[in-house]
Design an enzyme around this catalytic site. Structure first.
Site, PDB file in Angstrom:
ATOM      1  N   ASP A 113      38.052  33.962  43.243  1.00 33.28           N
ATOM      2  CA  ASP A 113      39.359  33.336  43.006  1.00 33.28           C
ATOM      3  C   ASP A 113      39.602  32.346  44.150  1.00 33.28           C
ATOM      4  O   ASP A 113      39.144  31.214  44.101  1.00 33.28           O
ATOM      5  CB  ASP A 113      40.384  34.476  42.952  1.00 33.28           C
ATOM      6  N   PHE A 162      45.284  34.628  35.357  1.00 33.50           N
ATOM      7  CA  PHE A 162      44.887  36.017  35.596  1.00 33.50           C
ATOM      8  C   PHE A 162      44.163  36.573  34.369  1.00 33.50           C
ATOM      9  O   PHE A 162      44.605  36.402  33.239  1.00 33.50           O
ATOM     10  CB  PHE A 162      46.130  36.872  35.904  1.00 33.50           C
ATOM     11  N   ARG A 175      39.832  47.646  32.676  1.00 33.56           N
ATOM     12  CA  ARG A 175      38.445  47.550  33.170  1.00 33.56           C
ATOM     13  C   ARG A 175      37.420  47.845  32.082  1.00 33.56           C
ATOM     14  O   ARG A 175      36.311  47.341  32.120  1.00 33.56           O
ATOM     15  CB  ARG A 175      38.216  48.535  34.326  1.00 33.56           C
TER      16      ARG A 175
HETATM   17  P1  IMP Z   1      39.521  36.155  46.223  1.00 31.47           P
HETATM   18  O1  IMP Z   1      39.319  36.879  47.508  1.00 31.47           O
HETATM   19  O2  IMP Z   1      40.829  35.404  46.193  1.00 31.47           O
HETATM   20  O3  IMP Z   1      38.353  35.265  45.823  1.00 31.47           O
HETATM   21  O4  IMP Z   1      39.697  37.245  45.093  1.00 31.47           O
HETATM   22  C1  IMP Z   1      38.662  38.066  44.719  1.00 31.47           C
HETATM   23  C2  IMP Z   1      39.155  39.404  44.202  1.00 31.47           C
HETATM   24  O5  IMP Z   1      40.499  39.355  43.705  1.00 31.47           O
HETATM   25  C3  IMP Z   1      38.304  39.824  43.053  1.00 31.47           C
HETATM   26  O6  IMP Z   1      37.179  40.564  43.490  1.00 31.47           O
HETATM   27  C4  IMP Z   1      39.249  40.640  42.201  1.00 31.47           C
HETATM   28  O7  IMP Z   1      39.271  41.972  42.632  1.00 31.47           O
HETATM   29  C5  IMP Z   1      40.602  40.031  42.461  1.00 31.47           C
HETATM   30  N1  IMP Z   1      40.982  39.041  41.410  1.00 31.47           N
HETATM   31  C6  IMP Z   1      41.061  37.711  41.557  1.00 31.47           C
HETATM   32  N2  IMP Z   1      41.432  37.116  40.408  1.00 31.47           N
HETATM   33  C7  IMP Z   1      41.587  38.114  39.504  1.00 31.47           C
HETATM   34  C8  IMP Z   1      41.956  38.135  38.112  1.00 31.47           C
HETATM   35  O8  IMP Z   1      42.206  37.102  37.454  1.00 31.47           O
HETATM   36  N3  IMP Z   1      41.988  39.368  37.533  1.00 31.47           N
HETATM   37  C9  IMP Z   1      41.704  40.525  38.197  1.00 31.47           C
HETATM   38  N4  IMP Z   1      41.378  40.537  39.500  1.00 31.47           N
HETATM   39  C10 IMP Z   1      41.313  39.347  40.150  1.00 31.47           C
END
Ligand code: IMP
Length: 189
Positions: A113, A162, A175
């Site tokens: 993300d 999301f 999940r």
């Molecule tokens: P980042 O550190 O912002 O890249 O986010 C990574 C983590 O956030 C992922 O491993 C997920 O656990 C969670 N995450 C980010 N976007 C989503 C989403 O759209 N749905 C569910 N979990 C998300």
């Protein structure tokens, strides 16, 4: 989880509704292609797959079975999300149990993300002097990127919305869905 007689096949999880986005068949086809690509680039080594829990557990299970070559698998648990929002803080709930120095690593992430989780984790890995690190993200949201991280293999680039399914959850639910579902815009609060 299914709303009866809904022509759009929406699902409801807690207070939110989600629409089908990537089908189970599309997911499986893509994961097999990713496994084959890894096999081509890493077949001379016995790589150590590191699955970033919790969201990657299903992706990892399918990916390693599509990698038809000897490999090892280990798990770490990192958290940064609460509900549908990133907290901006990465916590290590369960760290690495294996010695990774000199190993060829494959880091398996469910979704990239902002890139914060992977950025944080890759720094830790490189400090332990692995031979190589290959990063694989099942999903990536290019418009949400805030940290520069190289993802060697991406399943699907998606919009900055999301999503749930295939290991990803909304407050614990979703999940076990076989495909990917995206938050219905009108229900987002
Ligand atoms: P980042 O550190 O912002 O890249 O986010 C990574 C983590 O956030 C992922 O491993 C997920 O656990 C969670 N995450 C980010 N976007 C989503 C989403 O759209 N749905 C569910 N979990 C998300």
């Amino acid at each position: 989880m299914t709303i009866p007689f809904d022509p759009e096949n929406r699902i409801q999880l807690h207070d939110l509704r989600f629409l089908p986005s990537i089908s189970a068949q599309e997911v499986q086809t893509r994961v097999h292609a990713l496994g084959a690509a890894l096999q081509n680039s890493l077949s001379d080594d016995t790589p150590l797959f590191i699955s970033v829990l919790s969201g990657s557990f299903i992706f990892t299970a399918d990916l390693v079975r599509a990698f038809e070559h000897p490999c090892e698998i280990t798990f770490v648990k990192l958290t940064s999300y609460a509900g549908t929002q990133s907290t901006g803080d990465v916590q290590t709930v369960m760290g690495l149990e294996k010695d990774i120095s000199g190993r060829h690593l494959v880091v398996v992430e469910d979704i990239v993300d902002t890139g914060r989780t992977l950025h944080f984790f890759l720094e830790q890995l490189w400090a332990q002097q692995p031979a190589s690190v290959t990063t694989v993200g099942f999903l990536r949201k290019p418009d949400a990127a805030k940290f520069s991280v190289k993802i060697d293999l991406v399943g699907f680039d998606i919009e900055d919305n999301f999503v749930v399914g295939y290991g990803l959850d909304y407050n614990g639910l979703g999940r076990n869905l076989k495909g990917i579902y995206v938050l219905e815009p009108t229900t987002h609060q």
